[in-house]
Motif scaffolding. Structure first.
Motif, PDB file in Angstrom:
ATOM      1  N   GLU A  82      -0.951 -19.858 -29.581  1.00  0.00           N
ATOM      2  CA  GLU A  82      -0.237 -19.640 -28.482  1.00  0.00           C
ATOM      3  C   GLU A  82      -0.932 -18.491 -27.614  1.00  0.00           C
ATOM      4  OE1 GLU A  82       3.996 -18.373 -26.744  1.00  0.00           O
ATOM      5  OE2 GLU A  82       3.672 -18.529 -28.668  1.00  0.00           O
ATOM      6  N   ASN A  85      -4.153 -19.999 -25.865  1.00  0.00           N
ATOM      7  CA  ASN A  85      -3.941 -20.632 -24.971  1.00  0.00           C
ATOM      8  C   ASN A  85      -3.548 -19.662 -23.500  1.00  0.00           C
ATOM      9  OD1 ASN A  85      -4.592 -23.009 -26.029  1.00  0.00           O
ATOM     10  ND2 ASN A  85      -2.343 -23.325 -26.854  1.00  0.00           N
ATOM     11  N   SER A  89      -5.185 -19.267 -19.945  1.00  0.00           N
ATOM     12  CA  SER A  89      -4.312 -19.440 -18.734  1.00  0.00           C
ATOM     13  C   SER A  89      -4.490 -18.238 -17.843  1.00  0.00           C
ATOM     14  CB  SER A  89      -3.121 -19.633 -19.181  1.00  0.00           C
ATOM     15  OG  SER A  89      -2.825 -20.827 -19.727  1.00  0.00           O
ATOM     16  N   ALA A 108      -8.229 -25.045 -30.606  1.00  0.00           N
ATOM     17  CA  ALA A 108      -7.681 -24.030 -29.503  1.00  0.00           C
ATOM     18  C   ALA A 108      -8.763 -23.466 -29.015  1.00  0.00           C
ATOM     19  CB  ALA A 108      -6.572 -23.147 -29.582  1.00  0.00           C
TER      20      ALA A 108
END
Length: 306
Positions: A82, A85, A89, A108
């Protein structure tokens, strides 16, 4: 309008509470730069990672870039993915990462790399090619830890017995290498190395494991990381078995206190600040077009005793 603002703020708080990836803005030095580098370690608790971040922030200030510390609250693959990611972003141009495991995070990281994000490893790599890696020679350092324990046992006149090993998990590359090195030091000796137990780097869980080893009559316990070592030392202290030789990894106030009090013999002190600063420097070089060719740099280790 006030009601709308309140609702938006409540929504933001809800999202923050639900995410396991804690984003820490330590970017005061380089905040005006549009070059954002994400630093993602295994967790945001161990002193090892705090020191690594301090080294990264120092280099960021000197180089005029913005380093965001975006690490999981605990050693958790899903949270670390997470964080990767989230970094992409947020527009990170490079990611410095200490992989919790070599495989879980790889997809990832590959997606990030395919988007042009530069990847640099510190402490422990994943199975994706990176610009560079800065870490301890963990196998050699683990062997040194084993040799330190052997010397201490022989000095006590102990030439055989059981030895317990507390590791984080079976996947984290750095800790797996430390265990391999430690075990190699005992080859051909009269000691029996017990089956490794895993405490997930948690000091309390590691202490329980160490206490169980102690009931089995071990003469030594090896901790493969900060939490494992702290747990081993606390168990030796709690059970009053000061004759058990405890050796571990990493440097924290708790570990140094246990060494000073005689409950741990030694710890292998890494240089996380060097990992952090070198990682930032490598990211800047890569972003400026310098080919680092996946170079692996040993950042060194020192044996700390009382």
């Amino acid at each position: 309008m006030k009601k709308l603002t309140a609702l938006l703020c409540a929504a933001c708080l809800m999202v923050t509470a639900m995410t396991g990836c804690a984003k820490k803005d330590d970017s005061g030095q380089g905040a005006g730069s549009d070059t954002m580098i994400a630093l993602i370690t295994m967790d945001s608790i161990d002193q090892h990672w705090i020191t690594l971040n301090e080294g990264a922030q120092k280099a960021a200030g000197e180089l005029g870039v913005n380093v965001q510390f975006m690490s999981p609250n605990t050693k958790d693959d899903a949270q670390q993915i997470e964080c990767v990611n989230n970094a992409v972003s947020a527009g990170a141009k490079a990611i410095i990462v200490a992989a919790n495991g070599p495989d879980a995070i790889s997809s990832a990281l590959k997606e990030a790399k395919d988007k042009g994000v530069k990847i640099v490893y510190v402490d422990s790599p994943a199975n994706v090619d990176a610009e560079a890696t800065f870490s301890t020679d963990n196998k050699a350092a683990g062997k040194t830890a084993g040799e330190e324990m052997l010397k201490a046992l022989e000095a006590k006149g102990v030439t055989s017995g059981k030895v317990g090993i507390i590791n984080v998990n079976a996947a984290t590359d750095s800790c797996v290498m430390r265990e391999e090195g430690f075990r190699s030091a005992f080859e051909g000796s009269g000691f029996e190395l017990l089956e490794t137990q895993y405490g997930e780097g948690d000091a309390a869980k590691s202490q329980s494991i160490a206490e169980n080893y102690i009931t089995q009559g071990v003469v030594g316990i090896f901790g493969c990381n900060e939490g494992s070592t702290t747990g081993a030392g606390n168990a030796i202290k709690a059970t009053g078995k000061a004759d058990i030789v405890g050796v571990g990894f990493d440097k924290s106030d708790a570990i140094l206190g246990l060494i000073d009090d005689g409950y741990l013999l030694a710890t292998m002190a890494q240089n996380p600040d060097v990992m952090g600063s070198s990682g930032v420097e490598a990211c800047v070089q890569a972003l400026e077009g310098t080919a680092l060719n996946g170079a692996v740099t040993d950042t060194g280790v020192s044996v700390l005793t009382k």
